[in-house]
Design an enzyme around this catalytic site. Structure first.
Site, PDB file in Angstrom:
ATOM      1  N   HIS A 108       0.815  -1.218   0.000  1.00  0.00           N
ATOM      2  CA  HIS A 108       0.000   0.000   0.000  1.00  0.00           C
ATOM      3  C   HIS A 108       0.846   1.265   0.000  1.00  0.00           C
ATOM      4  O   HIS A 108       0.338   2.342  -0.280  1.00  0.00           O
ATOM      5  CB  HIS A 108      -1.070  -0.023   1.099  1.00  0.00           C
ATOM      6  CG  HIS A 108      -0.611   0.274   2.489  1.00  0.00           C
ATOM      7  ND1 HIS A 108      -0.349  -0.700   3.421  1.00  0.00           N
ATOM      8  CD2 HIS A 108      -0.387   1.439   3.122  1.00  0.00           C
ATOM      9  CE1 HIS A 108       0.015  -0.147   4.561  1.00  0.00           C
ATOM     10  NE2 HIS A 108      -0.003   1.166   4.410  1.00  0.00           N
ATOM     11  N   ASP A 156       1.255  -7.737   2.240  1.00  0.00           N
ATOM     12  CA  ASP A 156       1.373  -6.297   1.980  1.00  0.00           C
ATOM     13  C   ASP A 156       2.826  -5.833   1.796  1.00  0.00           C
ATOM     14  O   ASP A 156       3.390  -5.164   2.655  1.00  0.00           O
ATOM     15  CB  ASP A 156       0.719  -5.539   3.149  1.00  0.00           C
ATOM     16  CG  ASP A 156       0.373  -4.104   2.789  1.00  0.00           C
ATOM     17  OD1 ASP A 156       0.895  -3.592   1.782  1.00  0.00           O
ATOM     18  OD2 ASP A 156      -0.409  -3.481   3.537  1.00  0.00           O
ATOM     19  N   SER A 197       4.036   2.189   8.369  1.00  0.00           N
ATOM     20  CA  SER A 197       3.822   1.217   7.313  1.00  0.00           C
ATOM     21  C   SER A 197       5.121   0.986   6.568  1.00  0.00           C
ATOM     22  O   SER A 197       5.787   1.934   6.166  1.00  0.00           O
ATOM     23  CB  SER A 197       2.774   1.718   6.327  1.00  0.00           C
ATOM     24  OG  SER A 197       1.516   1.429   6.825  1.00  0.00           O
TER      25      SER A 197
HETATM   26  N1  ARG Z   1      -4.808   0.460   7.625  1.00  0.00           N
HETATM   27  C1  ARG Z   1      -3.518   0.545   6.980  1.00  0.00           C
HETATM   28  C2  ARG Z   1      -2.955   1.940   7.205  1.00  0.00           C
HETATM   29  O1  ARG Z   1      -3.469   2.734   7.888  1.00  0.00           O
HETATM   30  C3  ARG Z   1      -3.601   0.170   5.535  1.00  0.00           C
HETATM   31  C4  ARG Z   1      -4.301   1.139   4.649  1.00  0.00           C
HETATM   32  C5  ARG Z   1      -4.375   0.756   3.189  1.00  0.00           C
HETATM   33  N2  ARG Z   1      -5.320  -0.325   2.912  1.00  0.00           N
HETATM   34  C6  ARG Z   1      -6.668  -0.188   2.731  1.00  0.00           C
HETATM   35  N3  ARG Z   1      -7.373  -1.250   2.549  1.00  0.00           N
HETATM   36  N4  ARG Z   1      -7.298   0.950   2.720  1.00  0.00           N
HETATM   37  O2  ARG Z   1      -2.420   2.638   6.517  1.00  0.00           O
HETATM   38  N1  GLU Z   2      -1.238   1.314   7.581  1.00  0.00           N
HETATM   39  C1  GLU Z   2      -0.640   2.377   8.335  1.00  0.00           C
HETATM   40  C2  GLU Z   2       0.346   3.200   7.506  1.00  0.00           C
HETATM   41  O1  GLU Z   2       0.150   3.376   6.339  1.00  0.00           O
HETATM   42  C3  GLU Z   2      -0.012   1.809   9.544  1.00  0.00           C
HETATM   43  C4  GLU Z   2      -1.081   1.456  10.447  1.00  0.00           C
HETATM   44  C5  GLU Z   2      -1.137   2.333  11.644  1.00  0.00           C
HETATM   45  O2  GLU Z   2      -1.721   3.424  11.594  1.00  0.00           O
HETATM   46  O3  GLU Z   2      -0.542   1.867  12.618  1.00  0.00           O
HETATM   47  O4  GLU Z   2       1.282   3.782   7.998  1.00  0.00           O
END
Ligand code: ARG
Ligand code: GLU
Length: 712
Positions: free
Chosen positions: A85, A221, A646
């Site tokens: 991502h 991921d 991330s």
């Molecule tokens: N929750 C993760 C973060 O905050 C992944 C976000 C990307 N993936 C998604 N399905 N929206 O960044």
């Molecule tokens: N998916 C998040 C990012 O893009 C990390 C998840 C979180 O917020 O801990 O950094």
């Protein structure tokens, strides 16, 4: 309530350390202070192995990836690992109908096939330094905030410019603890970064938004890039003559994996936390802002999701906007629930009571919390206007486009012409599927406005409307007759000579087609409200500086970690499952078997690659299986992380790579404000699944061969 407060207060008295075990995002340069605790928790290496400026250390392998993710070097030829991502937009950019890398994956089988990504940078920290004294030189207590800022800005420039003079380095100087301390980061920024590999979406994004923020998780991921440099191993703009970078350090990869209870640490770039804010902020976030943001995004998501179920084309069209809308939407729900579960507001109030008692005979701290409350009261009066503007007024493409045109009012001449040409160009694309898209957009526009109006945040509609039905009629008419939605009229407008266009934007449109956006904008951003907000916010920042300084004196034996601010940090903890709710326990790792359990050809997020299934059927896991013969996919641990982490390397007790951080568990997303070791877990991709995909699934063995694997 009283009893609860007393209980919380008692708990705080017993543990005056303020921070919980496993909580914290620590400064690499000062990690010596944590070394004993880290070693006690199981770490075998030293703080110096992690951060050293005299010889290569782990920090030389950790990178800020782009502007908001983390990456790490995993070979001596500049190979970088990060999340799928995080590489997403670059994978999308290079995808076409014929070469759909996003759907099918991409693997460079030779260096020539690696794809340049203009605009993408990775940043390595060369060294950091405490520059508090230099930055605060000339600052005194009698200064206004703005005078203080000017002095600080000038000092920062002088200190930073001097530090990088005659080098190719760049500097960043950031405040810590609300400006009680300043650190300078001297960085090396690499500008030739190429895409090397990415798994297909149904591996790299497996589970999609359904599983996002959730455990158990089975998302592969990750994506891979390579840094190229000039002949002197120095950063250079893209050139075909550039060569792979030879890093000072790259991470060793452990194939041993991790077990429940094992020590791990996450080394990366967490973006923002607000650990020390007072109860007002926590209440405002959990009970005032989040519910409105969630409700308004639910409206949008319901419409887009319904459209996405209609056809594959619509799914593709809305996938990435849904991903970003849903990401916050889901996180805020977890955050508010978590704050509620922890009695976060009461907990803060109890903590503040302790502070008040302690400060009673200290004139410099005595009134700080009262003043904070006064300022929050002022801030909270206007805060929601901004939330409504971004989440309701600008919810539809229609209003976003209107806002874009509205802001052109401030441009003239060539600048205006260029902006108009760009908008016209984008409009051509926009109108291509207007027929299909506009009913959705119109519903979002009207429903979000009605929601806002019925909550009292669009009083300007009261003149013409007294019922929701009136509002709906008015909005429908407005949408149908607006130049923004009329390709011919819009083209005519945007191709006018700059002076004529300018005149129309000033004299004519604000009373007609741009009426609503203009009124909504002026209402939200009235100078009185802006002033009120800025004054309150400035005061709160200043008071926080005093409050946190006071807390440090109040608890002199505690180690206070500074809030995340997109600088390099170390968080440590251990692999551990948790109990998300009654009668449910989540174990600490997932396996490929779970992917096959989730498989559902009818649900897009749960489609499984046939080749992956084949490998699973044959149990062809090579040396990537664990001792039990399972292929691990992801694991959870108690490391304190946030957005920006991330792609961060997750390392074991010996400093070897065991995972790539990519998410947090939903039940613990309040950790940006309040950490709870019982619920807060970061989610990491098991490095063995990543290697299995590269090697066994994609047949890109040459990439694994570049890495340094440690079997035992
Ligand atoms: N929750 C993760 C973060 O905050 C992944 C976000 C990307 N993936 C998604 N399905 N929206 O960044
Ligand atoms: N998916 C998040 C990012 O893009 C990390 C998840 C979180 O917020 O801990 O950094």
């Amino acid at each position: 309530m009283k009893k609860l407060l007393a209980l919380i207060a008692a708990a705080l008295m017993m543990a005056p350390t303020v921070c919980h075990a496993d909580e914290g995002m620590w400064i690499p340069m000062l990690l010596g202070r944590n070394q004993a605790a880290m070693q006690k928790a199981g770490m075998h290496i030293t703080a110096q192995d992690i951060y050293d400026i005299n010889k290569a250390s782990l920090k030389d392998a950790v990178l800020l990836f782009g502007g908001g993710c983390t990456g790490e070097f995993v070979s001596d030829e500049g190979l970088v690992l990060t999340n799928h991502h995080c590489g997403y937009s670059y994978i999308v950019k290079h995808s076409t109908v014929e070469h759909d890398y996003l759907t099918n994956g991409f693997w460079a089988m030779s260096r020539e096939q690696e794809i340049p990504c203009p605009g993408l940078t990775v940043t390595r920290l060369v060294y950091m330094q405490d520059v508090t004294k230099e930055v605060l030189d000339g600052v005194n207590a009698d200064m206004s905030e703005s005078e203080r800022e000017t002095v600080i800005e000038n000092n920062i420039k002088a200190v930073g410019d001097k530090a990088v003079e005659g080098t190719h380095y760049r500097y960043v100087i950031k405040p810590f603890y609300y400006g009680n301390q300043y650190f300078m980061y001297v960085n090396e920024v690499f500008t030739d970064v190429r895409l090397v590999g990415a798994p297909p979406s149904n591996i790299g994004k497996f589970g999609g938004d359904t599983d996002n923020w959730m455990w158990p998780r089975h998302t592969g991921d990750f994506s891979m890039f390579r840094v190229y440099v000039d002949g002197d191993n120095k950063p250079a703009a893209y050139s075909k003559d550039n060569v792979p970078y030879r890093p000072l350090k790259h991470l060793e990869i452990s194939l041993k994996g991790v077990d429940e209870g094992d020590f791990t640490f996450v080394f990366g770039y967490p973006g923002t936390t607000r650990r020390y804010v007072t109860h007002d902020y926590v209440d405002m976030a959990a009970n005032q802002e989040n519910p409105v943001r969630i409700a308004l995004r639910t409206i949008r998501l319901d419409h887009y999701n319904a459209a996405m179920r209609q056809s594959a084309g619509q799914r593709l069209k809305y996938a990435s906007r849904v991903a970003s809308i849903a990401n916050g939407w889901k996180k805020w729900q977890g955050e508010s629930l978590g704050i509620d579960r922890l009695h976060g507001v009461e907990q803060k109030i109890a903590q503040e009571e302790q502070f008040r008692k302690w400060a009673v005979d200290k004139p410099q701290y005595r009134d700080v919390l009262d003043q904070m409350e006064d300022n929050y009261a002022k801030l909270r009066e206007v805060e929601m206007e901004w939330v409504y503007f971004s989440e309701a007024v600008l919810a539809s493409d229609f209003m976003q486009r209107a806002y874009r045109l509205y802001r052109m009012m401030n441009l003239t001449g060539e600048q205006l012409e260029a902006a108009a040409a760009k908008m016209l160009d984008d409009s051509h694309k926009y109108f291509e599927d207007f027929e299909q898209h506009s009913p959705i957009d119109k519903s979002i526009f009207t429903e979000c406005f009605i929601y806002m109006w019925s909550h009292g945040y669009a009083p300007y509609l009261n003149k013409k409307c007294s019922t929701a039905g009136d509002v709906e009629k008015l909005l429908n008419r407005y949408y149908d007759n607006n130049i923004i939605n009329n390709p011919k009229k819009l083209e005519k407008l945007l191709t006018l000579p700059a002076d004529k266009l300018h005149k129309k934007l000033i004299d004519e449109l604000p009373a007609k087609d741009l009426d609503l956006i203009g009124v909504a904008y002026s209402y939200t951003y009235s100078s009185a409200k802006r002033q009120q907000y800025n004054d309150a916010d400035d005061n709160i920042q200043r008071l926080m500086r005093t409050y946190i300084k006071g807390m440090m004196e109040q608890y002199p034996d505690s180690n206070f970690f500074p809030d995340a601010n997109l600088t390099l940090r170390v968080a440590y903890g251990h692999v551990e499952g948790f109990k998300p709710k009654d009668a449910t326990y989540y174990t600490a790792y997932s396996t490929i078997d779970g992917i096959m359990e989730k498989e559902n050809p009818d649900v897009y997020d749960y489609r499984v690659e046939p080749r992956l299934k084949e490998l699973w059927q044959k149990k062809d896991y090579g040396h990537y299986a664990n001792k039990k013969g399972e292929l691990p996919v992801a694991f959870i641990a108690t490391n304190h992380t946030t957005g920006g982490n991330s792609g961060s390397p997750v390392l074991n007790a010996d400093g070897q790579l065991v995972g790539i951080n990519f998410d947090r568990c939903w039940e613990g997303t309040m950790s940006d404000l309040l950490f709870d070791p019982a619920y807060c877990r970061n989610i990491s991709l098991d490095i063995r699944y990543c290697l299995f995909i590269i090697d066994k699934y994609a047949g890109a063995r040459h990439l694994v061969d570049e890495m340094t694997l440690v079997e035992q």
